[in-house]
Write a protein that holds these residues in place. Structure first.
Motif, PDB file in Angstrom:
ATOM      1  N   LYS A 140       0.815  -1.219   0.000  1.00  0.00           N
ATOM      2  CA  LYS A 140       0.000   0.000   0.000  1.00  0.00           C
ATOM      3  C   LYS A 140       0.850   1.272   0.000  1.00  0.00           C
ATOM      4  O   LYS A 140       0.414   2.327  -0.483  1.00  0.00           O
ATOM      5  N   LEU A 148      -5.050   9.468  -6.834  1.00  0.00           N
ATOM      6  CA  LEU A 148      -5.914   8.409  -7.328  1.00  0.00           C
ATOM      7  C   LEU A 148      -7.224   8.971  -7.878  1.00  0.00           C
ATOM      8  O   LEU A 148      -7.720   9.993  -7.401  1.00  0.00           O
ATOM      9  N   LEU A 172      -7.324   1.543  -0.096  1.00  0.00           N
ATOM     10  CA  LEU A 172      -8.062   2.187  -1.175  1.00  0.00           C
ATOM     11  C   LEU A 172      -9.478   2.571  -0.750  1.00  0.00           C
ATOM     12  O   LEU A 172     -10.004   3.610  -1.171  1.00  0.00           O
ATOM     13  N   VAL A 176     -10.523   6.265  -1.901  1.00  0.00           N
ATOM     14  CA  VAL A 176     -11.195   6.365  -3.192  1.00  0.00           C
ATOM     15  C   VAL A 176     -12.705   6.222  -3.022  1.00  0.00           C
ATOM     16  O   VAL A 176     -13.174   5.388  -2.251  1.00  0.00           O
ATOM     17  N   VAL A 179     -14.664   1.758  -5.124  1.00  0.00           N
ATOM     18  CA  VAL A 179     -13.656   0.697  -5.272  1.00  0.00           C
ATOM     19  C   VAL A 179     -14.365  -0.616  -5.599  1.00  0.00           C
ATOM     20  O   VAL A 179     -15.236  -1.066  -4.848  1.00  0.00           O
TER      21      VAL A 179
END
Length: 276
Positions: A140, A148, A172, A176, A179
């Motif tokens: 990571k 991102l 993530l 984000v 995902v």
């Protein structure tokens, strides 16, 4: 000394399928090594005239080409189809799956994170199906300073450890907005890794047999080494040393997914000749 085999080890479905194909096809060339085991590659060449080419550019007058278990890039496959060579696809279905996912997700506008080794042929093939942006990472930390997008799809190299895959997924999820997670780790890998963990905790020496260029074999060795300091990775019985076994009471043996039974049997036979 007790010699105990792991509950699950050796040839996986994809490798068995590829070896059987190569034996039936004969007189062919593989694009890259069919599997990651040099001894089995030599056997196929000697007994079935299946030779190994370094890459697609090495093709010359071959009539039949076999695509390796790890697959090839989308671009190389397209080039191959433009020739008159008869193509036999031995790509493992568990490798074809992330290729298809990457193509579908990138067509839907997702960038793709691939957990794996960028230099591994499987990952190169999978990455080639991404038409958006692909991020190939091993942990990571490699994503921490990356800007991102809002939509990410995540896949894994088939032989990776699930707990490490989840670390990347969890990272993530916090960074984000959307995902999509696809667990593309092969369940044969799970079983072999669980089995070597169980065996290595009760052994005072562990022998892992397999190609030293094999990702799944190296994972088995790392797990064994974590639980049993006297763990060794070998390709054939010729590498065994009798002094490794002095004073040992319990020897555990496992093998990578590309390791044939005949090599494992040779290893056991050699160990049995030692005066331990």
């Amino acid at each position: 000394m007790i010699i105990e085999l792991a509950k699950n080890y050796g040839f996986c479905f994809g490798v068995k399928r590829a070896i059987k194909k190569a034996e039936q096809i004969k007189d062919a060339a593989t694009i890259g090594p069919l599997i990651h085991n040099n001894e089995e590659i030599f056997r196929l060449q000697k007994d079935f005239n299946v030779k190994t080419l370094e890459n697609i550019n090495a093709l010359s007058n071959e009539k039949k080409a076999i695509i390796r278990t790890h697959g090839i890039t989308k671009q190389d496959l397209e080039k191959l189809k433009e020739t008159d060579i008869e193509i036999f696809d031995a790509t493992c279905p568990f490798v074809t799956k992330p290729q298809q996912i990457c193509e579908r997700m990138s067509n839907e506008g997702y960038d793709v994170v691939i957990f794996g080794d960028e230099n591994h042929p499987e990952v190169k093939g999978v990455k080639s199906y991404v038409s958006t942006k692909a991020y190939v990472v091993l942990d990571k930390e490699e994503l921490e300073n990356v800007k991102l997008p809002n939509k990410i799809a995540v896949v894994s190299q088939t032989t990776k450890k699930p707990e490490h895959f989840m670390e990347i997924v969890n990272f993530l999820m916090l960074k984000v907005k959307e995902v999509r997670v696809f667990n593309t780790i092969c369940d044969a890998t799970f079983k072999n890794q669980d089995a070597i963990k169980e065996l290595s905790t009760k052994s005072d020496i562990v022998i892992v047999v397999g190609g030293k260029n094999s990702a799944n074999t190296k994972q088995l060795f790392l797990i064994a080494k974590t639980h049993c300091q006297d763990s060794y990775l070998i390709e054939t019985e010729a590498e065994l040393k009798e002094e490794w076994f002095l004073g040992k009471k319990h020897c555990g043996i496992s093998a990578g997914a590309s390791t044939p039974d005949w090599i494992v049997k040779n290893v056991i036979a050699k160990i049995q000749t030692f005066n331990c």
